[in-house]
Write a protein that holds these residues in place. Structure first.
Motif, PDB file in Angstrom:
ATOM      1  N   GLY A  20      15.856 -33.607  14.070  1.00 59.19           N
ATOM      2  CA  GLY A  20      14.406 -33.434  14.058  1.00 59.19           C
ATOM      3  C   GLY A  20      13.625 -34.596  13.483  1.00 59.19           C
ATOM      4  N   THR A  21      14.337 -35.633  12.968  1.00 58.04           N
ATOM      5  CA  THR A  21      13.631 -36.785  12.396  1.00 58.04           C
ATOM      6  C   THR A  21      13.770 -37.994  13.311  1.00 58.04           C
ATOM      7  OG1 THR A  21      15.543 -37.531  11.080  1.00 58.04           O
ATOM      8  CG2 THR A  21      14.037 -35.918  10.066  1.00 58.04           C
ATOM      9  N   CYS A  22      12.883 -38.953  13.126  1.00 58.62           N
ATOM     10  CA  CYS A  22      12.851 -40.138  13.992  1.00 58.62           C
ATOM     11  C   CYS A  22      14.154 -40.930  13.933  1.00 58.62           C
ATOM     12  CB  CYS A  22      11.705 -41.057  13.573  1.00 58.62           C
ATOM     13  SG  CYS A  22      10.069 -40.445  13.978  1.00 58.62           S
ATOM     14  N   ILE A  23      14.507 -41.532  15.056  1.00 59.21           N
ATOM     15  CA  ILE A  23      15.677 -42.398  15.150  1.00 59.21           C
ATOM     16  C   ILE A  23      15.208 -43.847  15.277  1.00 59.21           C
ATOM     17  CG2 ILE A  23      17.671 -43.035  16.558  1.00 59.21           C
ATOM     18  CD1 ILE A  23      17.809 -40.128  17.474  1.00 59.21           C
ATOM     19  N   ARG A  24      15.829 -44.725  14.485  1.00 55.74           N
ATOM     20  CA  ARG A  24      15.504 -46.138  14.549  1.00 55.74           C
ATOM     21  C   ARG A  24      16.784 -46.977  14.530  1.00 55.74           C
ATOM     22  NH1 ARG A  24      11.514 -44.093  15.872  1.00 55.74           N
ATOM     23  NH2 ARG A  24       9.382 -44.381  15.103  1.00 55.74           N
ATOM     24  N   ASP A  25      16.655 -48.174  15.094  1.00 58.49           N
ATOM     25  CA  ASP A  25      17.730 -49.158  15.133  1.00 58.49           C
ATOM     26  C   ASP A  25      17.450 -50.158  14.013  1.00 58.49           C
ATOM     27  OD1 ASP A  25      19.636 -51.066  15.872  1.00 58.49           O
ATOM     28  OD2 ASP A  25      19.249 -50.799  18.019  1.00 58.49           O
ATOM     29  N   TYR A  26      18.291 -50.178  12.988  1.00 59.39           N
ATOM     30  CA  TYR A  26      18.048 -51.010  11.802  1.00 59.39           C
ATOM     31  C   TYR A  26      18.815 -52.321  11.901  1.00 59.39           C
ATOM     32  CZ  TYR A  26      15.872 -46.898   9.828  1.00 59.39           C
ATOM     33  OH  TYR A  26      15.028 -45.829   9.625  1.00 59.39           O
ATOM     34  N   ILE A  27      18.174 -53.412  11.446  1.00 55.55           N
ATOM     35  CA  ILE A  27      18.797 -54.731  11.441  1.00 55.55           C
ATOM     36  C   ILE A  27      18.598 -55.359  10.065  1.00 55.55           C
ATOM     37  CG2 ILE A  27      16.688 -55.692  12.493  1.00 55.55           C
ATOM     38  CD1 ILE A  27      18.406 -57.926  13.666  1.00 55.55           C
ATOM     39  N   VAL A  58       9.508 -37.463   4.343  1.00 50.00           N
ATOM     40  CA  VAL A  58      10.042 -37.567   5.697  1.00 50.00           C
ATOM     41  C   VAL A  58       8.922 -37.163   6.645  1.00 50.00           C
ATOM     42  CG1 VAL A  58      11.745 -36.699   7.333  1.00 50.00           C
ATOM     43  CG2 VAL A  58      12.383 -37.084   4.942  1.00 50.00           C
ATOM     44  N   PHE A  59       8.400 -38.141   7.381  1.00 48.17           N
ATOM     45  CA  PHE A  59       7.230 -37.889   8.224  1.00 48.17           C
ATOM     46  C   PHE A  59       7.670 -37.388   9.605  1.00 48.17           C
ATOM     47  CE2 PHE A  59       5.729 -41.077   5.170  1.00 48.17           C
ATOM     48  CZ  PHE A  59       4.632 -40.398   4.651  1.00 48.17           C
ATOM     49  N   GLY A  60       7.618 -36.079   9.773  1.00 52.75           N
ATOM     50  CA  GLY A  60       7.981 -35.467  11.048  1.00 52.75           C
ATOM     51  C   GLY A  60       9.409 -34.971  11.044  1.00 52.75           C
ATOM     52  N   THR A  61       9.564 -33.660  11.183  1.00 47.21           N
ATOM     53  CA  THR A  61      10.902 -33.058  11.209  1.00 47.21           C
ATOM     54  C   THR A  61      11.127 -32.233  12.469  1.00 47.21           C
ATOM     55  OG1 THR A  61      10.083 -31.132   9.971  1.00 47.21           O
ATOM     56  CG2 THR A  61      10.994 -32.957   8.688  1.00 47.21           C
ATOM     57  N   ASP A  62      10.215 -32.372  13.436  1.00 51.86           N
ATOM     58  CA  ASP A  62      10.283 -31.563  14.656  1.00 51.86           C
ATOM     59  C   ASP A  62      10.389 -32.409  15.917  1.00 51.86           C
ATOM     60  OD1 ASP A  62       7.749 -32.636  14.467  1.00 51.86           O
ATOM     61  OD2 ASP A  62       6.699 -30.806  15.047  1.00 51.86           O
ATOM     62  N   TYR A  63      10.885 -33.642  15.770  1.00 47.82           N
ATOM     63  CA  TYR A  63      11.101 -34.479  16.950  1.00 47.82           C
ATOM     64  C   TYR A  63      12.315 -33.983  17.738  1.00 47.82           C
ATOM     65  CZ  TYR A  63       7.809 -37.948  15.069  1.00 47.82           C
ATOM     66  OH  TYR A  63       6.693 -38.590  14.606  1.00 47.82           O
ATOM     67  N   ASP A  64      12.378 -34.349  19.001  1.00 44.49           N
ATOM     68  CA  ASP A  64      13.503 -33.962  19.844  1.00 44.49           C
ATOM     69  C   ASP A  64      14.671 -34.921  19.594  1.00 44.49           C
ATOM     70  OD1 ASP A  64      15.129 -32.816  21.723  1.00 44.49           O
ATOM     71  OD2 ASP A  64      14.129 -33.745  23.447  1.00 44.49           O
ATOM     72  N   THR A  65      15.243 -34.815  18.397  1.00 51.12           N
ATOM     73  CA  THR A  65      16.376 -35.638  17.978  1.00 51.12           C
ATOM     74  C   THR A  65      17.400 -34.705  17.322  1.00 51.12           C
ATOM     75  OG1 THR A  65      15.410 -36.058  15.792  1.00 51.12           O
ATOM     76  CG2 THR A  65      14.857 -37.617  17.563  1.00 51.12           C
ATOM     77  N   ALA A 101       7.116 -33.907   5.488  1.00 48.61           N
ATOM     78  CA  ALA A 101       5.680 -34.115   5.685  1.00 48.61           C
ATOM     79  C   ALA A 101       5.375 -34.136   7.184  1.00 48.61           C
ATOM     80  CB  ALA A 101       5.248 -35.429   5.023  1.00 48.61           C
ATOM     81  N   PRO A 102       4.096 -33.987   7.560  1.00 51.23           N
ATOM     82  CA  PRO A 102       3.734 -34.032   8.983  1.00 51.23           C
ATOM     83  C   PRO A 102       4.025 -35.398   9.595  1.00 51.23           C
ATOM     84  CG  PRO A 102       1.952 -33.121   7.643  1.00 51.23           C
ATOM     85  CD  PRO A 102       2.936 -33.690   6.692  1.00 51.23           C
ATOM     86  N   ARG A 103       4.072 -35.431  10.902  1.00 54.95           N
ATOM     87  CA  ARG A 103       4.250 -36.693  11.622  1.00 54.95           C
ATOM     88  C   ARG A 103       3.138 -37.686  11.266  1.00 54.95           C
ATOM     89  NH1 ARG A 103       5.789 -35.459  17.950  1.00 54.95           N
ATOM     90  NH2 ARG A 103       7.413 -33.876  17.614  1.00 54.95           N
ATOM     91  N   ARG A 104       3.486 -38.972  11.340  1.00 59.24           N
ATOM     92  CA  ARG A 104       2.483 -40.023  11.208  1.00 59.24           C
ATOM     93  C   ARG A 104       1.967 -40.401  12.593  1.00 59.24           C
ATOM     94  NH1 ARG A 104       5.622 -44.419   7.547  1.00 59.24           N
ATOM     95  NH2 ARG A 104       7.003 -44.220   9.366  1.00 59.24           N
ATOM     96  N   ALA A 105       0.707 -40.774  12.649  1.00 62.13           N
ATOM     97  CA  ALA A 105       0.137 -41.207  13.926  1.00 62.13           C
ATOM     98  C   ALA A 105       0.838 -42.467  14.411  1.00 62.13           C
ATOM     99  CB  ALA A 105      -1.357 -41.467  13.767  1.00 62.13           C
ATOM    100  N   GLY A 106       1.162 -42.505  15.703  1.00 62.98           N
ATOM    101  CA  GLY A 106       1.697 -43.710  16.319  1.00 62.98           C
ATOM    102  C   GLY A 106       3.192 -43.886  16.235  1.00 62.98           C
ATOM    103  N   ASP A 107       3.920 -42.897  15.692  1.00 64.57           N
ATOM    104  CA  ASP A 107       5.372 -43.007  15.561  1.00 64.57           C
ATOM    105  C   ASP A 107       6.081 -42.424  16.784  1.00 64.57           C
ATOM    106  OD1 ASP A 107       5.712 -44.317  13.188  1.00 64.57           O
ATOM    107  OD2 ASP A 107       6.039 -42.524  11.979  1.00 64.57           O
ATOM    108  N   PRO A 108       6.829 -43.227  17.555  1.00 66.03           N
ATOM    109  CA  PRO A 108       7.628 -42.668  18.645  1.00 66.03           C
ATOM    110  C   PRO A 108       8.872 -41.976  18.089  1.00 66.03           C
ATOM    111  CG  PRO A 108       7.934 -45.032  18.542  1.00 66.03           C
ATOM    112  CD  PRO A 108       6.888 -44.696  17.512  1.00 66.03           C
ATOM    113  N   PRO A 109       9.437 -41.011  18.839  1.00 66.98           N
ATOM    114  CA  PRO A 109      10.601 -40.269  18.339  1.00 66.98           C
ATOM    115  C   PRO A 109      11.830 -41.149  18.111  1.00 66.98           C
ATOM    116  CG  PRO A 109       9.591 -39.137  20.197  1.00 66.98           C
ATOM    117  CD  PRO A 109       8.953 -40.480  20.117  1.00 66.98           C
ATOM    118  N   ALA A 110      12.053 -42.116  18.997  1.00 67.47           N
ATOM    119  CA  ALA A 110      13.275 -42.923  18.900  1.00 67.47           C
ATOM    120  C   ALA A 110      13.034 -44.329  19.423  1.00 67.47           C
ATOM    121  CB  ALA A 110      14.404 -42.271  19.683  1.00 67.47           C
ATOM    122  N   LEU A 111      13.660 -45.295  18.780  1.00 71.57           N
ATOM    123  CA  LEU A 111      13.650 -46.680  19.241  1.00 71.57           C
ATOM    124  C   LEU A 111      15.034 -47.265  18.977  1.00 71.57           C
ATOM    125  CD1 LEU A 111      10.193 -47.975  17.913  1.00 71.57           C
ATOM    126  CD2 LEU A 111      10.824 -47.644  20.306  1.00 71.57           C
TER     127      LEU A 111
END
Length: 337
Positions: free
Chosen positions: A221-228, A211-218, A283-293
């Motif tokens: 703490g993990t990234c939010i994505r819209d899945y299709i 899990v890349f990044g657990t400290d996002y403002d969500t 795991a640490p955040r990955r470069a270039g990942d926004p918190p939410a989309l």
């Protein structure tokens, strides 16, 4: 609607491209696939559909195919798609995604192709200030992948204004799942799609999932994505082509369901489907990942009459799992033989 054109699908042996080919064939369109097979596989192309192996940068070869098969429309999937890699190797992305698209668009204009549908991305939005994200939100990509796609979008819009190329731009959010009939799936072994990685970990194909990044403002703490689901996305491409053929005008739409899931929520859904815990490591955040989309997805429904048929997270997981089981079983059978 005008006559049905022959459709050239670049990258048609890849994940999304192969599902689009199936949807086009199911809808009665004649299709030709062009792919260099760097990440796509020959077996992903349905029987009876011509597969021409080549480099998208070879515009003379593309022109020969367009003229030889009397191509009237192009769906352009060929390109590089890994956000973190684009940060490390930006020039690869500007070459594969922008420069090669420029050559392809020029070739379309030169050879008289009327319709062009482009595989774009939510990465063009960067880190939006408001949610959900509509198509008119500011475009501020935070990685070369998003920038390379946004440049191609602009080239298409300018070319349409200057030369009359009918243009459909489809901005994907996170694509997941596999053909429910088992005809296609995600074939790239090292793919970074979350649901694919999770089901591979569940099957023991991978040792675990990070899990890349657990400290996002969500919320967790993990990234939010819209899945299709990839099959719903493929159907959207067919509807977009019909829209262009029917003189509906240029098209620019988000491709998503309009709801978001955190990484941990997705992993919980995978665990529910498989009935056991996953081997998960933070795991640490990955470069270039926004918190939410998360998309505003009204336009695609309103303009195209698009009605998703596979819009449950569980179905995305189940179809991905069925595909990965098949791939693992086939690999095992090859080893035994």
């Amino acid at each position: 609607m005008d006559e049905i054109p022959v459709v050239l699908v670049t990258g048609g042996a890849g994940y999304i491209g192969s599902h689009a080919v199936l949807a086009l064939v199911d809808a009665g369109f004649p299709v030709v696939v062009f792919d260099n097979l760097s990440t796509g596989v020959r077996s992903a192309v349905p029987e009876g559909v011509p597969l021409i192996e080549g480099d998208i940068a070879d515009t003379d070869h593309i022109a020969e195919i367009i003229q030889g098969f009397q191509i009237g429309a192009i769906m352009h999937f060929a390109g590089s798609i890994v956000v973190s890699e684009s940060v490390e190797k930006p020039l690869k992305y500007y070459r594969n995604n922008t420069l090669n698209s420029l050559g392809l668009i020029e070739t379309c204009v030169r050879t008289g192709v009327k319709h062009f549908i482009f595989s774009s991305t939510a990465a063009v939005y960067g880190e939006p200030e408001t949610y959900p994200i509509d198509e008119d939100a500011p475009k501020r990509p935070i990685n070369p992948y998003g920038s390379s796609k946004l440049m191609t979008e602009q080239m298409l819009l300018d070319t349409s204004a200057a030369d009359g190329l009918n243009t459909g731009i489809l901005r994907y959010f996170n694509v997941a799942g596999a053909d429910p009939a088992g005809r296609a799936g995600q074939n790239t072994p090292a793919a970074t799609h979350l649901i694919k990685v999770a089901v591979q970990a569940a099957l023991g194909v991978r040792s675990g999932i990070s899990v890349f990044g657990t400290d996002y403002d969500t919320p967790d703490g993990t990234c939010i994505r819209d899945y299709i689901h990839v099959s719903d996305l493929a159907d959207a491409h067919v509807l977009a082509l019909r829209h262009l053929i029917g003189k509906g005008g240029n098209l620019l739409v988000n491709c998503a369901y309009g709801r978001g899931f955190t990484v941990r929520e997705v992993l919980t859904a995978v665990e529910k489907v498989i009935g056991r815990p996953l081997p998960v490591t933070d795991a640490p955040r990955r470069a270039g990942d926004p918190p939410a989309l998360v998309a505003k997805a009204d336009r695609i429904r309103d303009l195209l009459g698009w009605k998703p048929a596979h819009d449950s997270l569980e179905e995305m997981v189940e179809t991905a799992l069925a595909w990965e089981r098949r791939v693992a079983d086939e690999a095992k059978a090859r080893r035994v033989s």
